[in-house]
Design an enzyme around this catalytic site. Structure first.
Site, PDB file in Angstrom:
ATOM      1  N   LYS A  48       0.817  -1.220   0.000  1.00 13.31           N
ATOM      2  CA  LYS A  48       0.000   0.000   0.000  1.00 13.31           C
ATOM      3  C   LYS A  48       0.855   1.277   0.000  1.00 13.31           C
ATOM      4  O   LYS A  48       0.394   2.354   0.390  1.00 13.31           O
ATOM      5  CB  LYS A  48      -0.990   0.046   1.182  1.00 13.31           C
ATOM      6  CG  LYS A  48      -1.873  -1.169   1.354  1.00 13.31           C
ATOM      7  CD  LYS A  48      -2.533  -1.644   0.109  1.00 13.31           C
ATOM      8  CE  LYS A  48      -3.570  -0.708  -0.417  1.00 13.31           C
ATOM      9  NZ  LYS A  48      -4.126  -1.200  -1.705  1.00 13.31           N
ATOM     10  N   GLY A  49       2.070   1.127  -0.458  1.00 11.87           N
ATOM     11  CA  GLY A  49       2.955   2.292  -0.494  1.00 11.87           C
ATOM     12  C   GLY A  49       2.977   2.990  -1.846  1.00 11.87           C
ATOM     13  O   GLY A  49       3.719   3.946  -2.042  1.00 11.87           O
ATOM     14  N   GLY A  50       2.211   2.463  -2.801  1.00  9.82           N
ATOM     15  CA  GLY A  50       2.238   3.026  -4.155  1.00  9.82           C
ATOM     16  C   GLY A  50       3.159   2.228  -5.064  1.00  9.82           C
ATOM     17  O   GLY A  50       3.676   2.744  -6.058  1.00  9.82           O
ATOM     18  N   ARG A  53       2.504  -0.251  -7.137  1.00  6.28           N
ATOM     19  CA  ARG A  53       1.986  -0.473  -8.491  1.00  6.28           C
ATOM     20  C   ARG A  53       2.216   0.765  -9.353  1.00  6.28           C
ATOM     21  O   ARG A  53       2.667   0.671 -10.486  1.00  6.28           O
ATOM     22  CB  ARG A  53       0.495  -0.839  -8.426  1.00  6.28           C
ATOM     23  CG  ARG A  53      -0.230  -0.933  -9.747  1.00  6.28           C
ATOM     24  CD  ARG A  53       0.390  -1.904 -10.732  1.00  6.28           C
ATOM     25  NE  ARG A  53       0.443  -3.279 -10.249  1.00  6.28           N
ATOM     26  CZ  ARG A  53       0.999  -4.283 -10.923  1.00  6.28           C
ATOM     27  NH1 ARG A  53       1.552  -4.063 -12.108  1.00  6.28           N
ATOM     28  NH2 ARG A  53       1.036  -5.491 -10.417  1.00  6.28           N
ATOM     29  N   ARG A 102       5.453   5.051   2.841  1.00  3.47           N
ATOM     30  CA  ARG A 102       4.349   6.009   2.919  1.00  3.47           C
ATOM     31  C   ARG A 102       4.149   6.315   4.401  1.00  3.47           C
ATOM     32  O   ARG A 102       4.535   5.501   5.245  1.00  3.47           O
ATOM     33  CB  ARG A 102       3.114   5.326   2.326  1.00  3.47           C
ATOM     34  CG  ARG A 102       1.860   6.149   2.210  1.00  3.47           C
ATOM     35  CD  ARG A 102       0.764   5.298   1.567  1.00  3.47           C
ATOM     36  NE  ARG A 102      -0.474   6.039   1.392  1.00  3.47           N
ATOM     37  CZ  ARG A 102      -1.598   5.492   0.934  1.00  3.47           C
ATOM     38  NH1 ARG A 102      -1.635   4.214   0.593  1.00  3.47           N
ATOM     39  NH2 ARG A 102      -2.686   6.217   0.808  1.00  3.47           N
TER      40      ARG A 102
END
Ligand SMILES: Nc1ncnc2c1ncn2[C@@H]1O[C@H](COP(=O)(O)OS(=O)(=O)O)[C@@H](OP(=O)(O)O)[C@H]1O
Length: 235
Positions: free
Chosen positions: A79-81, A83, A162
């Protein structure tokens, strides 16, 4: 050598007469195919956006391309970006991404299949291109630093982080959504993250994932071994 983002290569295979174009701006495909002679299976796969490696293995490719072990891996954080980062990097013509998360180093059953299996999950690339994959679970899995080092001690590792609390909320939201889809009970955020006395439940996995130092210290033990992982690159 691919020289510009607009650079295109075209190939007509004798067998399927498929017309292939290298398109570095394509979202999910290493190669986009069009025009003559596509078989039905290929057509329906393209329509449905199906881009699994299983299908790629059967797709035509340029004679001078090969599947290569990645020279660069995005190891996290979930979920840190990751992708978005992978897609941005893949816009560069010298980069070729693996479309799916491979989970080779964090999943024992996959790891047991060996490096040759891992290599076969990678996209076809030209010799000058950098193959890159992302599997955010690598960052938090204990065995991964050692395993990656054993594969290639000079592989480039990218960790994108993040704000830990925002990441936790994002992680919780995704898990909650998955549970809701399966019609399972969704516990409230407070219920899973906080103990009744108000202290933080650090046993809850999304909380633990946001305590970056737990994992960072493990990776840092390998920094000396990773020739290319300098102080900035390891952040
Ligand atoms: N450029 C940029 N800047 C900031 N944040 C961004 C960016 N791109 C993606 N995102 C947010 O990253 C979240 C998805 O992260 P990942 O791709 O790593 O998710 S996953 O671990 O693969 O599931 C997801 O967060 P949430 O919106 O909270 O779900 C994305 O919105």
């Amino acid at each position: 050598m691919i020289r510009s983002i607009d650079f295109e290569l075209r190939m007509r295979t004798k067998r399927s007469k498929t017309f292939c174009r290298y398109d570095s701006t394509a979202n999910n495909e290493e190669f986009s195919t069009e025009k003559v002679g596509r078989d039905k299976r290929e057509d329906s796969a393209i329509k449905s956006g199906y881009t699994s490696n299983k299908y790629h293995q059967k797709r035509p490719h340029f004679s001078k391309t090969h599947r290569r072990l990645p020279q660069c891996i995005i190891i996290g954080v979930r979920k840190g970006g990751t992708r978005a980062l992978l897609e941005f990097l893949n816009i560069h013509p010298a980069v070729q991404k693996a479309s799916d998360e491979v989970h080779f180093f964090d999943d024992d059953s996959k790891y047991e299949m060996g490096l040759e299996w891992y290599r076969r999950q990678m996209p076809y690339s030209f010799p000058e291109q950098v193959t890159i994959e992302k599997s955010p679970a690598y960052f938090v899995t204990e065995s991964t630093p050692y395993r990656i080092h054993a594969m290639n001690s000079s592989v480039k590792l990218i960790l994108i982080v993040r704000d830990p609390v925002t990441r936790l909320i994002s992680d919780y939201a995704q898990l909650a959504e998955n549970k809701a889809k399966k019609e399972r009970r969704v516990a409230s955020f407070e219920e899973v993250v906080l103990f009744p006395d108000g202290s933080v439940n650090t046993n809850y996995k999304p909380v633990r994932t946001s305590i970056y130092s737990l994992y960072y210290t493990r990776w840092i033990q390998h920094v000396d071994k990773y020739a290319t992982l300098d102080e900035n690159g390891s952040r």
